[in-house]
Design an enzyme around this catalytic site. Structure first.
Site, PDB file in Angstrom:
ATOM      1  N   HIS A 203       0.853  -1.194   0.000  1.00 28.94           N
ATOM      2  CA  HIS A 203       0.000   0.000   0.000  1.00 28.94           C
ATOM      3  C   HIS A 203       0.885   1.239   0.000  1.00 28.94           C
ATOM      4  O   HIS A 203       0.646   2.175  -0.764  1.00 28.94           O
ATOM      5  CB  HIS A 203      -0.918  -0.028   1.219  1.00 28.94           C
ATOM      6  CG  HIS A 203      -1.980   1.019   1.195  1.00 28.94           C
ATOM      7  ND1 HIS A 203      -2.894   1.127   0.180  1.00 28.94           N
ATOM      8  CD2 HIS A 203      -2.281   2.009   2.093  1.00 28.94           C
ATOM      9  CE1 HIS A 203      -3.717   2.138   0.430  1.00 28.94           C
ATOM     10  NE2 HIS A 203      -3.368   2.686   1.582  1.00 28.94           N
ATOM     11  N   HIS A 242      -1.219   9.154  -4.539  1.00 31.88           N
ATOM     12  CA  HIS A 242      -2.241   8.260  -3.989  1.00 31.88           C
ATOM     13  C   HIS A 242      -3.495   8.378  -4.844  1.00 31.88           C
ATOM     14  O   HIS A 242      -4.143   9.428  -4.889  1.00 31.88           O
ATOM     15  CB  HIS A 242      -2.545   8.643  -2.537  1.00 31.88           C
ATOM     16  CG  HIS A 242      -3.273   7.576  -1.789  1.00 31.88           C
ATOM     17  ND1 HIS A 242      -4.114   6.675  -2.385  1.00 31.88           N
ATOM     18  CD2 HIS A 242      -3.300   7.264  -0.459  1.00 31.88           C
ATOM     19  CE1 HIS A 242      -4.618   5.858  -1.487  1.00 31.88           C
ATOM     20  NE2 HIS A 242      -4.125   6.188  -0.298  1.00 31.88           N
TER      21      HIS A 242
END
Length: 851
Positions: A203, A242
């Site tokens: 992530h 992101h």
């Protein structure tokens, strides 16, 4: 594949375009209603909107779990495949933030980056910036993908999702326990030992505590028995920022490319974060691209949503594609391309040529991908290409064609003069449907699938072939024509009318449903036997100014047996009479060629044979025709539904063959495609001479047998027919390979932006759709509604409401406006059935008159 249940599992970030711009436009609610604005833009309708636009009938589920949205969507998509709810699934996410050029207020220890950069696992990690992106993957069950020859980029061996629950510092805080549990669950689902994992696409947000917690969770999940620093770890976020709802699928796409190309991808990291105990973990940050040498490459992909929904997917390297078979390497193939405009089709060809110049794809796989993986559009082009052909040259010489409606198909079947010895060999090898039909015909005619007839058709040099007489020749012509017709019809090249030359008329009537194979074979056998028993005779073909035959004294001693055209006759009689008239005809400047037969067919010499055939035909079961046949006995059309009388077959032997008249009747349709079902092409040459100046309506019979058949199918497809290409493929598996996607014309749809000008039609473009210039009030009002609600220019008569972007919601708003303006009781169902603009104008005018 057309009937497969295709599902959609996607999610998007909050739509700032809707929030900032659409709701601020004062005219939107009046034009579309606020419900229309929401349905077209709100994230809750992402999946169902895609399913509606693409016509997908599997489950359509919008997923929303914050940053893990798209990877959770992948997990749910996999479950849908495993339970059988879907056969193929589109899964992914999108995040686009507006305005594009904007900043944010940095908050110490927050998620936002201090300098606009993401430094995952780096010593200077200080948050992450937002990025913009969209990603979607197509997922299938592995067995189905292999069976259909799909190019498999990677395998998802297992996946899992969970939630942190409340056992953490706060709602937005990550949890070691939750992350570790989801990784372990995914590995268990995949049946993969932790030590097999060679890379983890993390992530990796680059936040102060996020990276430390993620590595701690991975270390706990992978276990203490794995070698220290044996597994690479990285993150895509330093490259793209992101992507929020699209972050997980973007990471998955990078992981797929990593296992596919056997490369450990680099992560942007100057110095690994010293707060993470790298030396005591199984992980290291990979900072440069390196070969991934493992025989089986295993990668884990993580996505963790703010709020606690975690997802992990285990990806492995793809299986090796099947080896090419020798049967796949010699065959020519049809490369089909299509586009909405002629200019777009040219771009399709250019992109395809560029791709094929730099790949070693099998020709069969390229053809399969274009045939099965592309929707046919208006402008079409098709090329028959062999393994030794230069692809770029083949594509460059193809002629594009606008296929608005299918052209009528006229199939012409030659008679005994066609050269069929050995003509079935290549077709029998290359086309399984042809092989089965030819075997059935040989069995019906000869009692064997490998007897003398079959060997003569497939092996012309067989030592026991013997001399070729009338019986063998006629049986061979019928068998070849029957098998070819069965193959063409199965592929979708179904005739609108058939024309059979002499014995070819039996095959034509059989193809039109008038006989079953057994009945046709029985009649043909009786016919050929009776004709063989007739007196010996000769036939000669004469070409030129046949009126000059009146100058030939011997002309009165022969009969006209065949009239192929105004300047093409065949004369028949006894040997002395034919020799005499041949010499005299040449003396007056006519071209003559002896016909390779031993009898005077279609002349009074066949009277006894005609009687025998007529009596036998009365015992053969006949059925009504399902397709019209233009008879060469009468030169007229025998319509569908008619049943041919037995005396027709008797008359056929003694009356002249009126091929020119029959073909002229057959070509009364609009721009027909004429195909000779035989190896010689002689009838097409006759037709070109007889029907000048319209040679463009005729097919071609030049080249090898397989190329001819594929050329016919290609021409029919370019004229708008739906072709079942699977019928024309060699037996065995084929793959779908990566070819360029459609070069869509780019339109800007931002409200208030100037519309892109309509392209001016050049001399090679389709004529513009006629613009309705109705002076009626209905025409003007409806045109205004189309322009306002659909955002189009002045509509043309044939413009399609759905193709222009219309749906039930817009139709409802249009209906309200029309009812209010014209005081009519027009219904939504009536309006929905009228798809074109012209039809809607007529409908409203009729409703006004009615109400």
């Amino acid at each position: 594949a057309d009937k497969a249940r295709v599902g959609v599992f996607v999610g998007t970030s909050a739509n700032s375009y809707l929030l900032r711009y659409l709701q601020a436009e004062p005219d939107l609610e009046e034009a579309f209603g606020m419900l229309g604005v929401v349905l077209g833009n709100d994230k809750d309708h992402a999946a169902t909107r895609i399913a509606y636009k693409l016509g997908l009938t599997g489950p359509a589920v919008t997923v929303q779990t914050s940053c893990s949205t798209s990877l959770v969507a992948v997990h749910l998509a996999c479950q849908s495949l495993l339970t059988g709810d879907s056969d193929l699934v589109l899964a992914g996410g999108a995040s686009v933030q507006l305005p594009q050029h904007s900043g944010y207020r940095y908050e110490p220890h927050g998620v936002g980056s201090v300098d606009g950069l993401c430094r995952a696992f780096d010593a200077r990690a200080g948050g992450t910036p937002a990025g913009n992106g969209v990603g979607v993957v197509a997922l299938r069950r592995a067995a189905d993908a292999r069976a259909d020859g799909d190019t498999v980029l990677a395998l998802i061996e297992g996946s899992a999702i969970n939630n942190d629950g409340g056992a953490k510092v706060g709602y937005t805080a990550p949890s070691v326990a939750g992350q570790a549990a989801v990784v372990r669950a995914a590995l268990v689902a995949a049946g993969i030992a932790p030590a097999e994992v060679g890379y983890v696409e993390a992530h990796g947000t680059g936040t102060e505590i996020g990276d430390e917690i993620e590595i701690a969770a991975l270390t706990e999940a992978i276990g203490p028995d794995v070698a220290r620093q044996a597994c690479a770890v990285g993150s895509l976020k330093p490259n793209l920022g992101h992507l929020d709802a699209a972050a997980g699928v973007a990471s998955l796409i990078r992981a797929v490319q990593a296992v596919r190309h056997a490369v450990l991808p680099p992560s942007l990291c100057d110095q690994p974060n010293p707060a993470i105990a790298w030396a005591d973990s199984p992980f290291y940050v990979n900072t440069e691209a390196r070969p991934w040498t493992s025989a089986r490459r295993v990668c884990g992909v993580s996505a963790f949503g703010m709020g606690g929904t975690n997802a992990h997917v285990v990806v492995t390297s793809p299986p090796a594609p099947p080896e090419a078979r020798l049967a796949d390497l010699h065959r020519p193939e049809v490369l089909v391309r299509s586009a909405a405009t002629e200019s777009a089709l040219a771009e399709v060809d250019s992109l395809l040529a560029a791709r094929l110049a730099h790949t070693d794809y099998r020709l069969a796989d390229v053809a399969n991908t274009l045939q099965a993986g592309r929707a046919p559009l208006t402008w079409r082009s098709a090329s028959v290409c062999g393994p030794g052909d230069e692809l770029a040259a083949v594509l460059a010489t193809a002629t594009p064609r606008a296929a608005r409606r299918p052209s009528p198909i006229v199939l012409v079947l030659p008679g005994q003069g066609a050269r069929v010895a050995g003509a079935a060999d290549e077709l029998h090898r290359d086309f399984p449907v042809f092989a089965a039909a030819l075997d059935a015909a040989c069995l019906a005619l000869d009692g064997s699938t490998d007897g003398r007839l079959a060997r003569w058709l497939r092996e012309p040099a067989a030592p026991d072939a013997g001399p070729i007489g009338t019986e063998q020749s006629q049986r061979g012509v019928f068998a070849l024509e029957y098998a070819t017709l069965q193959m063409l019809c199965a592929a979708g090249v179904r005739p609108n009318v058939l024309v059979g030359h002499s014995v070819g008329e039996i095959a034509a009537v059989t193809a039109a449903g008038g006989f079953d194979l057994a009945s046709a074979a029985a009649l043909l056998t009786a016919r050929s036997a009776a004709m063989t028993a007739a007196p010996a005779g000769r036939m000669v073909a004469v070409r030129g100014d046949v009126a000059r035959l009146a100058e030939c004294p011997a002309f009165s001693r022969v009969v006209t047996a065949v009239i192929d055209g105004p300047n093409d006759l065949v004369l028949a009689g006894d040997e002395q009479a034919v020799e005499a008239v041949t010499g005299e005809a040449r003396a007056v400047g006519l071209q003559c060629a002896q016909v390779a037969v031993g009898h005077a067919f279609h002349s009074p010499d066949m009277a006894a044979a005609a009687g025998a055939v007529g009596r036998f035909a009365a015992t053969v079961p006949a059925r009504p025709l399902t397709v019209p046949v233009c008879s060469t006995v009468t030169g007229t059309v025998i319509p569908a539904g008619a049943q041919i009388a037995p005396e027709h077959w008797a008359d056929q032997l003694v009356r002249p063959v009126l091929f020119g008249a029959a073909l002229g009747r057959a070509l009364t349709g609009n721009d027909p495609l004429v195909v000779e079902v035989g190896p010689s092409g002689g009838l097409l040459r006759l037709a070109r001479r007889a029907l000048h100046p319209a040679p463009q309506t005729l097919g071609t019979a030049s080249g090898a047998a397989t190329r001819r058949v594929l050329g016919v199918a290609a021409a029919a497809w370019c004229r708008g027919l739906d072709i079942d290409w699977s019928v024309l493929r060699a037996a065995g598996p084929r793959r779908r390979v990566e070819l360029p996607v459609y070069p869509f014309a780019r339109d800007r749809h931002w409200l208030g932006a100037p519309s892109r000008p309509e392209p001016t039609a050049g001399p090679t473009e389709l004529p513009a759709t006629p613009v309705v210039t109705m002076e009626s009030e209905v025409g003007r009002e409806l045109s205004s509604l189309w322009q306002r609600l659909l955002g189009c220019t002045v509509p043309g008569v044939d413009d399609d409401f759905v193709d222009a972007g219309g749906d039930s919601l817009i139709a409802s708003r249009m209906l309200v406006a029309l009812r209010s303006r014209f005081r009519t009781q027009l219904t939504l169902s009536e309006l929905s059935r009228s798809r074109t603009f012209g039809a809607q104008v007529r409908l409203v005018e009729q409703a006004i008159a009615r109400d």
